[in-house]
Design a protein around this motif. Structure first.
Motif, PDB file in Angstrom:
ATOM      1  N   VAL A 148      33.671   3.338   5.167  1.00 20.26           N
ATOM      2  CA  VAL A 148      34.761   2.559   5.215  1.00 20.26           C
ATOM      3  C   VAL A 148      34.633   1.396   6.072  1.00 20.26           C
ATOM      4  N   ALA A 149      35.115   0.289   5.739  1.00 26.26           N
ATOM      5  CA  ALA A 149      34.950  -0.930   6.400  1.00 26.26           C
ATOM      6  C   ALA A 149      35.871  -0.827   7.572  1.00 26.26           C
ATOM      7  N   GLY A 150      35.501  -1.392   8.878  1.00 35.18           N
ATOM      8  CA  GLY A 150      36.125  -1.124  10.138  1.00 35.18           C
ATOM      9  C   GLY A 150      36.254   0.108  10.746  1.00 35.18           C
ATOM     10  N   GLN A 151      35.121   0.940  10.554  1.00 38.44           N
ATOM     11  CA  GLN A 151      34.956   2.104  11.071  1.00 38.44           C
ATOM     12  C   GLN A 151      35.267   2.276  12.447  1.00 38.44           C
ATOM     13  N   ALA A 152      34.652   1.177  13.161  1.00 38.38           N
ATOM     14  CA  ALA A 152      34.988   1.158  14.712  1.00 38.38           C
ATOM     15  C   ALA A 152      36.229   1.063  15.282  1.00 38.38           C
ATOM     16  N   LEU A 153      37.183   0.720  14.209  1.00 34.87           N
ATOM     17  CA  LEU A 153      38.677   0.388  14.673  1.00 34.87           C
ATOM     18  C   LEU A 153      39.221   1.772  15.109  1.00 34.87           C
ATOM     19  N   GLY A 154      38.747   2.912  14.177  1.00 38.07           N
ATOM     20  CA  GLY A 154      39.215   4.272  14.907  1.00 38.07           C
ATOM     21  C   GLY A 154      40.312   5.098  14.014  1.00 38.07           C
ATOM     22  N   GLY A 155      40.843   4.332  12.986  1.00 35.30           N
ATOM     23  CA  GLY A 155      42.137   4.831  12.171  1.00 35.30           C
ATOM     24  C   GLY A 155      42.561   3.905  11.170  1.00 35.30           C
ATOM     25  N   ASP A 156      43.318   4.851  10.352  1.00 38.62           N
ATOM     26  CA  ASP A 156      43.562   3.911   8.908  1.00 38.62           C
ATOM     27  C   ASP A 156      44.773   2.842   9.520  1.00 38.62           C
ATOM     28  N   GLU A 157      45.803   3.370  10.370  1.00 35.32           N
ATOM     29  CA  GLU A 157      46.735   2.450  10.680  1.00 35.32           C
ATOM     30  C   GLU A 157      46.241   1.209  11.429  1.00 35.32           C
ATOM     31  N   ARG A 186      43.349  -0.026  10.806  1.00 34.31           N
ATOM     32  CA  ARG A 186      42.652  -0.547   9.770  1.00 34.31           C
ATOM     33  C   ARG A 186      43.713  -1.501   8.869  1.00 34.31           C
ATOM     34  N   ARG A 187      44.872  -1.054   8.525  1.00 33.35           N
ATOM     35  CA  ARG A 187      45.960  -1.596   7.965  1.00 33.35           C
ATOM     36  C   ARG A 187      46.424  -2.725   8.704  1.00 33.35           C
ATOM     37  N   GLN A 188      46.556  -2.799   9.976  1.00 37.40           N
ATOM     38  CA  GLN A 188      46.849  -4.009  10.847  1.00 37.40           C
ATOM     39  C   GLN A 188      45.647  -4.987  10.675  1.00 37.40           C
ATOM     40  N   ALA A 189      44.315  -4.545  10.756  1.00 35.72           N
ATOM     41  CA  ALA A 189      43.457  -5.561  10.656  1.00 35.72           C
ATOM     42  C   ALA A 189      43.354  -6.133   9.401  1.00 35.72           C
ATOM     43  N   TYR A 190      43.803  -5.423   8.228  1.00 36.15           N
ATOM     44  CA  TYR A 190      43.470  -5.975   6.980  1.00 36.15           C
ATOM     45  C   TYR A 190      44.839  -7.391   6.978  1.00 36.15           C
ATOM     46  N   LEU A 191      46.135  -6.806   7.418  1.00 37.66           N
ATOM     47  CA  LEU A 191      46.843  -8.040   7.482  1.00 37.66           C
ATOM     48  C   LEU A 191      46.330  -9.158   8.106  1.00 37.66           C
ATOM     49  N   HIS A 192      45.835  -9.286   9.419  1.00 39.08           N
ATOM     50  CA  HIS A 192      45.468 -10.061  10.120  1.00 39.08           C
ATOM     51  C   HIS A 192      44.032 -10.714  10.015  1.00 39.08           C
ATOM     52  N   ARG A 193      43.309  -9.979   9.745  1.00 38.06           N
ATOM     53  CA  ARG A 193      41.750 -10.485   9.532  1.00 38.06           C
ATOM     54  C   ARG A 193      40.961  -9.665   8.301  1.00 38.06           C
ATOM     55  N   ALA A 194      41.452  -9.679   7.141  1.00 38.58           N
ATOM     56  CA  ALA A 194      41.152  -8.972   5.930  1.00 38.58           C
ATOM     57  C   ALA A 194      39.654  -9.665   5.420  1.00 38.58           C
ATOM     58  N   ALA A 195      39.505 -10.760   5.717  1.00 35.29           N
ATOM     59  CA  ALA A 195      38.032 -11.218   5.398  1.00 35.29           C
ATOM     60  C   ALA A 195      37.229 -10.581   6.369  1.00 35.29           C
ATOM     61  N   ASP A 196      37.245 -10.410   7.541  1.00 34.08           N
ATOM     62  CA  ASP A 196      36.409  -9.890   8.511  1.00 34.08           C
ATOM     63  C   ASP A 196      35.750  -8.544   7.964  1.00 34.08           C
TER      64      ASP A 196
END
Length: 513
Positions: free
Chosen positions: A47-56, A58-68
């Motif tokens: 999964v991309a964003g593994q270091a973020l720690g959880g799916d929720e 990652r969802r927030q990251a998708y909203l604000h910086r999906a490109a990253d």
């Protein structure tokens, strides 16, 4: 009295409880089992964003910086499949471009283009019409072949619209180019979609332009709501309600036009897309006037939204890099002189540097992080043995590919003649097909502006001609620059997976002698 009447009902329910509980338990067990199996099958993919720690998170990251997330996954996993947790109910499986050859061969009942659009555009709430084959068929068989015939009249509409919408600009004048382009593109597209007389109607322009804006606002608003709350909250969102009102208003305006067309004899029928759609119904199904009116709005969205975004990106580059204007202007003048001053199809094809400028703009400033979106309806196996499960959306990380130094030299630099050079090099090597792949309208795994495969944008030939005419007319008539104090090209804004040029910005225009 009411309590007495309720007693037999309660007794009947109690009597059936021994039957209800096992069925309910079986249903719950099945749902939980499917969820566990689904999670287990998806867990096989990194999964991309593994270091973020959880799916929720990652969802927030998708909203604000999906490109990253797409870039991280592409760089980290490179030629491997990985997954992205989106803000929607579904999971995205990102597939490297090397698999496009086999993906494009999968039938629609396995991977669905319409299903992916329905999900990403939240068609359930935005009511975007999905699934009609009449529209792409008509564009391919009627609109594209008609461009040779229509290009001169499209060019006339471009010139008239620019004259109508632009201030004098006798000296350096700040202009919100996005707002101007919205109206210019709506006027030019409307000329082809619904006819010259109606396309200049303010009622039509208001419907076409604002439907596009309100549709995207409604989509973004729904995206912000947690997936499990959407069935309850999404229909009540102010943006969704505003879109509903726009649909009612536009439908009221467009339905009489469709009804009047239905009464016309063959010799009276206009030569435009609305009429071609109506005439082509017999090959598919008979649509109601309301459905045909909704199709017109969908076409307006597809044409006005993407064409305006692309054109705005081009103009921000023209203003940011004015040193390229003389070379571009010389080519346009030379080509037009060779074609009696007319924007014919052959003239547009001969403007190779203009074509390159457009393609390089879309390479560096795409409309989204991903392309080739498909909803997976049935599991399938890639050639590397990996099984892609049903219920996910597959994508290709188009923006990350365009910025890959192994694909493009100096990928983060805006090089306006990049693709014209590649065309010349391929032609010199006798590689005609490779030369053709570097045209603006071409679809290939490296620049997926218009998608890929059989569902690549059918209207790209019309859009390319329209954009070229608009840009060419501006380049011939105006000098451009960024406002005083602005030293770099305006950055684009990111909304989830989408990128848009900032619509609030101005550029300076000055009419040349």
């Amino acid at each position: 009295m009411a309590d007495t009447q309720a007693i037999p009902v309660l007794e009947a329910i109690i009597a059936k409880l021994p039957l209800i509980f096992p069925a309910l338990a079986a249903t719950v067990t099945l749902v939980l089992l499917q969820a566990v199996l689904s999670r287990k099958s998806l867990a096989k993919f990194p999964v991309a964003g593994q270091a973020l720690g959880g799916d929720e998170k990652r969802r927030q990251a998708y909203l604000h910086r999906a490109a990253d997330l797409y870039v991280e996954g592409y760089q980290k996993f490179k030629d491997s499949v990985f997954r992205i947790v989106t803000s929607n109910k579904f999971t995205v499986i990102v597939v490297p471009p090397k698999y496009l050859g086999e993906l494009r061969k999968l039938p629609d009942d396995v991977v669905s283009f319409d299903g992916a659009i329905a999900q990403t555009m939240h068609a359930k709430y935005t009511k975007l019409p999905i699934g009609s084959t009449l529209i792409p068929h008509t564009i391919k068989t009627s609109l594209t072949p008609a461009l040779v015939r229509l290009n001169p009249s499209i060019a006339d509409e471009v010139k008239e619209s620019i004259s109508q919408e632009l201030p004098p600009c006798d000296d350096w004048t700040p202009v919100n180019i996005n707002q101007k382009l919205l109206r210019i593109v709506a006027l030019v597209s409307g000329r082809v979609f619904i006819g010259a007389e109606l396309s200049r109607s303010e009622e039509y322009l208001d419907a076409a332009i604002n439907y596009t804006i309100e549709l995207m606002e409604a989509r973004r608003a729904v995206e912000q709501v947690r997936p499990w709350l959407r069935p309850i909250l999404a229909p009540r969102l102010p943006e969704v309600k505003s879109l509903d009102r726009r649909l009612v208003q536009a439908d009221k305006f467009l339905r009489p036009i469709v009804a009047a067309r239905q009464q016309m004899q063959d010799g009276e029928k206009p030569d435009d897309l609305l009429q071609w759609l109506m005439d082509g119904q017999d090959k598919f199904k008979q649509y109601t006037t309301a459905e045909l009116a909704r199709f017109q709005l969908a076409l307006s969205f597809a044409a006005i939204h993407t064409t305006t975004l692309t054109s705005t990106n081009v103009f921000y580059n023209l203003a940011a890099y004015p040193q390229h204007m003389p070379e571009l202007r010389d080519e346009i003048r030379t080509v037009l002189a060779e074609h009696d001053g007319v924007f014919t199809s052959s003239a547009l094809q001969a403007m190779k540097k203009l074509d390159s400028f457009l393609k390089e703009t879309m390479r560096l400033y795409p409309v989204g992080s991903a392309s080739f979106q498909r909803m997976v309806n049935k599991p399938f196996r890639l050639s590397n043995g990996q099984v892609i499960p049903a219920g996910v959306v597959i994508e290709v990380p188009a923006a990350a590919i365009s910025h890959d130094p192994e694909v493009f030299q100096n990928p983060d630099k805006f090089d306006p003649w990049r693709f014209s050079r590649l065309r010349e090099q391929a032609r010199a090597a006798g590689e005609a097909e490779a030369a053709a792949q570097n045209q603006f309208v071409s679809v290939n795994p490296n620049v997926m502006t218009f998608g890929f495969g059989r569902h690549a944008c059918p209207g790209r030939f019309f859009a390319a001609n329209e954009i070229k005419m608009i840009v060419a007319n501006f380049v011939l008539a105006y000098d451009m620059s960024l406002p005083e104090g602005v030293t770099e090209r305006y950055p684009n804004l990111a909304f989830g997976v989408s990128f848009v040029p900032d619509p609030r910005k101005e550029i300076l225009l000055k009419r040349i002698a």
